[in-house]
Scaffold this motif. Structure first.
Motif, mmCIF file in Angstrom:
data_model
loop_
_atom_site.group_PDB
_atom_site.id
_atom_site.type_symbol
_atom_site.label_atom_id
_atom_site.label_comp_id
_atom_site.label_asym_id
_atom_site.label_seq_id
_atom_site.Cartn_x
_atom_site.Cartn_y
_atom_site.Cartn_z
ATOM 1 N N GLU A 18 0.830 -1.205 0.000
ATOM 2 C CA GLU A 18 0.000 0.000 0.000
ATOM 3 C C GLU A 18 0.863 1.253 0.000
ATOM 4 O O GLU A 18 0.558 2.222 -0.699
ATOM 5 N N GLU A 19 1.942 1.235 0.769
ATOM 6 C CA GLU A 19 2.840 2.393 0.801
ATOM 7 C C GLU A 19 3.467 2.606 -0.573
ATOM 8 O O GLU A 19 3.605 3.733 -1.045
ATOM 9 N N ARG A 20 3.832 1.510 -1.238
ATOM 10 C CA ARG A 20 4.430 1.599 -2.574
ATOM 11 C C ARG A 20 3.419 2.186 -3.560
ATOM 12 O O ARG A 20 3.760 3.058 -4.368
ATOM 13 N N LYS A 21 2.180 1.715 -3.487
ATOM 14 C CA LYS A 21 1.140 2.237 -4.376
ATOM 15 C C LYS A 21 0.921 3.729 -4.135
ATOM 16 O O LYS A 21 0.778 4.502 -5.081
ATOM 17 N N ALA A 22 0.907 4.128 -2.879
ATOM 18 C CA ALA A 22 0.699 5.543 -2.556
ATOM 19 C C ALA A 22 1.856 6.383 -3.088
ATOM 20 O O ALA A 22 1.651 7.478 -3.620
ATOM 21 N N ARG A 23 3.080 5.873 -2.935
ATOM 22 C CA ARG A 23 4.256 6.588 -3.425
ATOM 23 C C ARG A 23 4.209 6.714 -4.937
ATOM 24 O O ARG A 23 4.483 7.792 -5.505
ATOM 25 N N LEU A 24 3.857 5.634 -5.628
ATOM 26 C CA LEU A 24 3.766 5.671 -7.087
ATOM 27 C C LEU A 24 2.692 6.656 -7.542
ATOM 28 O O LEU A 24 2.903 7.412 -8.495
ATOM 29 N N ALA A 25 1.551 6.646 -6.871
ATOM 30 C CA ALA A 25 0.469 7.562 -7.236
ATOM 31 C C ALA A 25 0.904 9.011 -7.055
ATOM 32 O O ALA A 25 0.621 9.869 -7.896
ATOM 33 N N ALA A 26 1.605 9.296 -5.963
ATOM 34 C CA ALA A 26 2.083 10.658 -5.712
ATOM 35 C C ALA A 26 3.085 11.071 -6.790
ATOM 36 O O ALA A 26 3.049 12.203 -7.282
ATOM 37 N N ASN A 27 3.965 10.156 -7.167
ATOM 38 C CA ASN A 27 4.945 10.463 -8.213
ATOM 39 C C ASN A 27 4.264 10.705 -9.553
ATOM 40 O O ASN A 27 4.661 11.605 -10.302
ATOM 41 N N LEU A 28 3.230 9.912 -9.852
ATOM 42 C CA LEU A 28 2.506 10.108 -11.108
ATOM 43 C C LEU A 28 1.811 11.465 -11.138
ATOM 44 O O LEU A 28 1.829 12.152 -12.161
ATOM 45 N N ARG A 29 1.194 11.853 -10.014
ATOM 46 C CA ARG A 29 0.536 13.163 -9.963
ATOM 47 C C ARG A 29 1.545 14.288 -10.150
ATOM 48 O O ARG A 29 1.297 15.243 -10.893
ATOM 49 N N ALA A 30 2.703 14.182 -9.493
ATOM 50 C CA ALA A 30 3.724 15.222 -9.610
ATOM 51 C C ALA A 30 4.243 15.291 -11.044
ATOM 52 O O ALA A 30 4.444 16.384 -11.594
ATOM 53 N N ASN A 31 4.430 14.143 -11.661
ATOM 54 C CA ASN A 31 4.918 14.099 -13.035
ATOM 55 C C ASN A 31 3.899 14.728 -13.986
ATOM 56 O O ASN A 31 4.260 15.490 -14.880
ATOM 57 N N LEU A 32 2.624 14.410 -13.786
ATOM 58 C CA LEU A 32 1.573 14.976 -14.629
ATOM 59 C C LEU A 32 1.526 16.490 -14.501
ATOM 60 O O LEU A 32 1.429 17.218 -15.501
ATOM 61 N N LYS A 33 1.609 16.988 -13.263
ATOM 62 C CA LYS A 33 1.599 18.441 -13.055
ATOM 63 C C LYS A 33 2.784 19.096 -13.745
ATOM 64 O O LYS A 33 2.649 20.143 -14.388
ATOM 65 N N ARG A 34 3.958 18.467 -13.649
ATOM 66 C CA ARG A 34 5.156 19.019 -14.274
ATOM 67 C C ARG A 34 5.019 19.036 -15.788
ATOM 68 O O ARG A 34 5.348 20.027 -16.447
ATOM 69 N N ARG A 35 4.493 17.947 -16.353
ATOM 70 C CA ARG A 35 4.336 17.884 -17.808
ATOM 71 C C ARG A 35 3.310 18.884 -18.304
ATOM 72 O O ARG A 35 3.484 19.495 -19.364
#
Length: 47
Positions: A18-35
């Motif tokens: 669950e922690e890994r999934k949460a970390r991945l989701a946070a990274n995806l959101r940050a990447n999307l915002k940056r793009r």
């Protein structure tokens, strides 16, 4: 007592997953915002 190593806390597999999934989701959101910001900057005629 300070020089005796303490064992790491035991973590169950679902919790780590669950922690890994949460970390991945946070990274995806940050990447999307940056793009999105980069795309807006490229479309901006002032740049």
């Amino acid at each position: 007592m300070a020089d005796t190593p303490t064992p790491p806390p035991a973590q169950s597999q679902p919790r780590t997953d669950e922690e890994r999934k949460a970390r991945l989701a946070a990274n995806l959101r940050a990447n999307l915002k940056r793009r999105k910001a980069q795309a807006r900057a490229m479309d901006d005629p002032r740049a």
